[in-house]
Design a protein around this motif. Structure first.
Motif, short mmCIF file in Angstrom:
data_model
loop_
_atom_site.label_atom_id
_atom_site.label_comp_id
_atom_site.label_asym_id
_atom_site.label_seq_id
_atom_site.Cartn_x
_atom_site.Cartn_y
_atom_site.Cartn_z
N SER A 248 11.30 -33.81 -28.42
CA SER A 248 12.76 -33.74 -28.54
C SER A 248 13.28 -32.31 -28.66
O SER A 248 14.30 -31.98 -28.06
CB SER A 248 13.24 -34.58 -29.73
N PRO A 249 12.61 -31.43 -29.43
CA PRO A 249 13.10 -30.06 -29.54
C PRO A 249 13.19 -29.35 -28.19
O PRO A 249 14.07 -28.52 -27.98
CB PRO A 249 12.05 -29.37 -30.43
N PHE A 250 12.29 -29.70 -27.30
CA PHE A 250 12.31 -29.08 -25.97
C PHE A 250 13.63 -29.42 -25.26
O PHE A 250 14.30 -28.55 -24.72
CB PHE A 250 11.10 -29.57 -25.16
N TYR A 251 13.99 -30.71 -25.31
CA TYR A 251 15.24 -31.12 -24.65
C TYR A 251 16.45 -30.56 -25.40
O TYR A 251 17.47 -30.25 -24.80
CB TYR A 251 15.29 -32.64 -24.50
N MET A 252 16.30 -30.42 -26.72
CA MET A 252 17.38 -29.80 -27.49
C MET A 252 17.72 -28.42 -26.92
O MET A 252 18.89 -28.09 -26.72
CB MET A 252 16.95 -29.67 -28.95
N ILE A 253 16.67 -27.64 -26.63
CA ILE A 253 16.90 -26.29 -26.11
C ILE A 253 17.57 -26.33 -24.74
O ILE A 253 18.50 -25.57 -24.47
CB ILE A 253 15.57 -25.52 -26.03
N LEU A 254 17.10 -27.25 -23.89
CA LEU A 254 17.73 -27.36 -22.57
C LEU A 254 19.21 -27.69 -22.71
O LEU A 254 20.06 -27.10 -22.04
CB LEU A 254 17.04 -28.44 -21.74
N PHE A 255 19.53 -28.65 -23.59
CA PHE A 255 20.93 -29.04 -23.75
C PHE A 255 21.75 -27.93 -24.41
O PHE A 255 22.90 -27.71 -24.06
CB PHE A 255 21.04 -30.34 -24.56
N LYS A 256 21.12 -27.25 -25.35
CA LYS A 256 21.84 -26.16 -26.01
C LYS A 256 22.27 -25.12 -24.99
O LYS A 256 23.42 -24.69 -24.96
CB LYS A 256 20.96 -25.52 -27.08
N PRO B 230 23.89 -32.44 -14.91
CA PRO B 230 22.76 -31.78 -14.24
C PRO B 230 21.57 -31.58 -15.18
O PRO B 230 20.41 -31.75 -14.78
CB PRO B 230 23.32 -30.42 -13.82
N THR B 231 21.84 -31.25 -16.45
CA THR B 231 20.76 -31.07 -17.42
C THR B 231 20.08 -32.40 -17.71
O THR B 231 18.86 -32.46 -17.86
CB THR B 231 21.30 -30.48 -18.73
N ILE B 232 20.89 -33.47 -17.79
CA ILE B 232 20.30 -34.79 -18.04
C ILE B 232 19.36 -35.15 -16.90
O ILE B 232 18.24 -35.62 -17.11
CB ILE B 232 21.40 -35.86 -18.21
N VAL B 233 19.80 -34.86 -15.67
CA VAL B 233 18.96 -35.17 -14.50
C VAL B 233 17.68 -34.34 -14.52
O VAL B 233 16.58 -34.89 -14.41
CB VAL B 233 19.74 -34.94 -13.19
N SER B 234 17.81 -33.03 -14.74
CA SER B 234 16.58 -32.22 -14.69
C SER B 234 15.67 -32.53 -15.87
O SER B 234 14.44 -32.54 -15.72
CB SER B 234 16.91 -30.73 -14.61
N SER B 235 16.25 -32.87 -17.03
CA SER B 235 15.41 -33.27 -18.17
C SER B 235 14.66 -34.55 -17.84
O SER B 235 13.49 -34.71 -18.20
CB SER B 235 16.25 -33.53 -19.41
N SER B 236 15.35 -35.48 -17.19
CA SER B 236 14.70 -36.75 -16.86
C SER B 236 13.52 -36.51 -15.92
O SER B 236 12.48 -37.14 -16.06
CB SER B 236 15.68 -37.72 -16.22
#
Lengths: 273, 312
Positions: free
Chosen positions: B186-194, B229-235
């Motif tokens: 989860s922290p990894f995605y946190m950084i992407l979203f931040k 776009p971040t949701i897509v690349s995170s997925s």
């Protein structure tokens, strides 16, 4: 007053997340400081006796060796990757030729590759080359599997360096190698930093190749050594926690001192700027 | 003689010749720059995949002679219930990654912008799990899930329930490990979203404020669409990463109890390096490769169409 009441839900969510992410670390460190009997009496006490004996035990069991092995193989592989990937990224991003796109895709596609698909042949290969059960056996696969992300990061960065710079150098009679060494490479430092951090942390934590290619304790890397400890320490929980704390310490220290760089490096090409 | 001939050539051929020479020079330069990477990559990535494919047509214990058996390994594989269990478990990892980790990562990122005290400290701590090695995480959580001494059961007792044998119970082992996977990533995605949230212009929120939008409206009409776009690349990262999962499962349960947490990766490893069914293991490994390939191509096609439509 009303203002701070309104913020209550935010504080609650924030604290819950803090406990969720942070408590395991508190548990690990506080357990590592307990002697065995204290652990069985009060496994959850956070501040009790402080007993450093577990750390001494862990060092006696050879943790230093695992540390050195991990540092050696990770640094060697990462330095090689930085050079090799930077070299390959130069024509991929700054020269036009027919196979450019295909070659780029070939390298990049390695990012989705499950390591398992290469495991048996690499295991056989290391046996045939006489490298099985040595740190050298890890070097090849570590370099190869770090290339895709590194080339991805470096080509992206290199594309943004203005062409006018190297055209000026070309007029001055500079060869491509000259341009690469004297102009591109020095400008690449931030991207190389990202490549270094990303790959170093990943290789430092790498497990499956080590599991398959190394068997004797004197050649084990840290993750493999920890797993080995687990077998021997399964009843000595504080001892194991001391080993885990020590193994995590270098990353935590580096993170504390340069948070932004580590975060940027670890998210690799995913976060730009 | 040589020079005399050259001078006799017409202007055009000379230009062609020098262009050819330049092309050869360019090819040599490109070759020299690319060769080190290409050689390592061919030896340790491309050749092994092809080898895996060829091994998968043999019955082989890894040391004695191979026996060619055609597609038999694959036939066996498709009738192997353990393989289907492991594939299903891999899919559960994908589902958890996309539908739990990513939303949680987004919530964590939103919290980083919350107007509360101590948020700088919070954000440093939130990232910590992602720094720890997977092996260390696995071992740590084995003790957190300990049926008698573990903190998780302490919590369970506090809520008035009986102790649960988390990792040795077929019904709970997968859930327990998935929780750890969520904790780690989860922290990894946190950084992407931040990073994505920092990029959203403050003016948008200000004008929404003037129009009288409340916090929820701002989130659903400004933040969420711009995070697409971040949701897509995170997925994409989550799906591809989940298909490769191995370490944490191998450490925490080794795929047990009774294959309840078996993944394609752990099953392949056991077949290859414990049972020495190298041919069969190669078939599993090649299927893993094919699945990853198909998923990647599908994602690329979907992504391409999405971008062509100009959506987000």
């Amino acid at each position: 007053m009303v203002q701070s009441l309104r913020k209550m839900p935010l504080y609650i969510v924030g604290l819950l997340l803090l406990i969720f992410t942070g408590y395991p670390f508190v548990y690990m460190i506080s357990t590592s400081l307990k002697d065995k009997s204290a652990f069985f009496e009060e496994p959850f006490a956070i501040l009790g006796s402080i007993e450093l004996g577990n750390y001494a035990d862990v060092f006696q069991m050879g943790l230093t060796r695992y540390f050195l092995n991990s540092i050696l193989v990770s640094v060697a592989a990462v330095v090689a990757v930085m050079l090799i990937a930077a070299l390959a990224s130069y024509p991929l991003s700054r020269m036009n030729y027919r196979f450019n796109r295909a070659l780029f895709l070939l390298f990049i596609s390695g990012m989705m590759l499950p390591i398992h698909a290469t495991l048996i042949p690499i295991f056989k290969l290391s046996q045939n080359m006489g490298l099985y059960d040595s740190l050298l056996a890890l070097l090849g696969p570590y370099i190869a599997f770090s290339l895709p992300i590194s080339i991805f990061i470096l080509t992206q960065f290199m594309q943004e360096i203005p062409k006018s710079l190297e055209e000026a150098a070309k007029i001055d009679g500079c060869s491509h190698f000259g341009i690469f060494w004297r102009i591109i490479l020095p400008m690449l430092t931030p991207a190389l930093m990202t490549v270094f951090i990303y790959n170093f942390i990943h290789l430092w934590n790498e497990f499956i190749f080590a599991l398959v290619l190394v068997s004797s304790p004197e050649n084990m890397t840290l993750p493999l050594g920890l797993q080995d400890f687990y077998g021997e320490f399964s009843v000595n929980v504080p001892g194991l926690m001391a080993a885990l704390t020590l193994a995590s310490l270098p990353m935590l220290v580096v993170y504390l001192f340069s948070q932004e760089k580590v975060v940027k490096g670890l998210t690799g090409g995913a976060v730009k700027g | 003689m040589e020079t005399a001939e050259v001078t006799r050539r017409s202007e055009t051929t000379r230009v062609v010749a020098s262009a050819k020479k330049r092309n050869i020079r360019k090819a040599v330069t490109i070759g020299l720059f690319t060769a080190p990477a290409l050689i390592v990559y061919l030896v340790y990535v491309v050749y092994p995949i092809l080898s895996t494919l060829s091994y998968s047509f043999y019955s082989w214990d890894g040391t004695s002679d191979k026996t060619f058996i055609g597609l038999e390994n694959y036939v066996q594989l498709f009738n192997d219930t353990i393989f289907w269990t492991s594939l299903t478990n891999n899919i559960w990892v994908v589902i958890t990654s996309v539908f739990v980790q990513i939303p949680l990562g987004m919530i964590m990122a939103l919290m980083l912008f919350a107007p509360i005290r101590g948020i700088r400290l919070f954000s440093s701590v939130y990232f910590l799990p992602f720094l720890m090695s997977t092996v260390a995480i696995g071992l740590l959580w084995v003790y957190m899930f300990d049926p008698i001494n573990g903190i998780i059961n302490q919590l369970v007792n506090l809520l008035g329930f009986e102790n649960v044998a988390w990792l040795s119970d077929e019904n709970t082992a997968l859930i327990a490990i998935l929780l750890v996977v969520v904790w780690q990533f989860s922290p990894f995605y946190m950084i992407l979203f931040k990073a994505a949230m920092v990029g959203i212009s403050e003016e948008l929120y200000e004008s929404a404020q003037i129009d009288g939008a409340n916090a929820r409206q701002k989130f659903f009409h400004i933040t969420l669409p711009l995070l697409m776009p971040t949701i897509v690349s995170s997925s994409i990262l989550a799906i591809v990463g989940s298909l490769k999962a191995f370490d944490i499962f191998y450490i925490m349960t080794g795929g047990g109890p009774n294959h309840a947490t078996e993944l394609m990766g752990t099953y392949m490893f056991k077949q290859a390096f414990i049972n020495f069914n190298m041919g069969y293991a190669s078939a599993i490994a090649f299927i893993m490769f094919l699945i990853a390939l198909i998923v990647t191509v599908l994602i690329q096609i979907v992504d391409y169409n999405r971008k062509k439509k100009g959506a987000f």
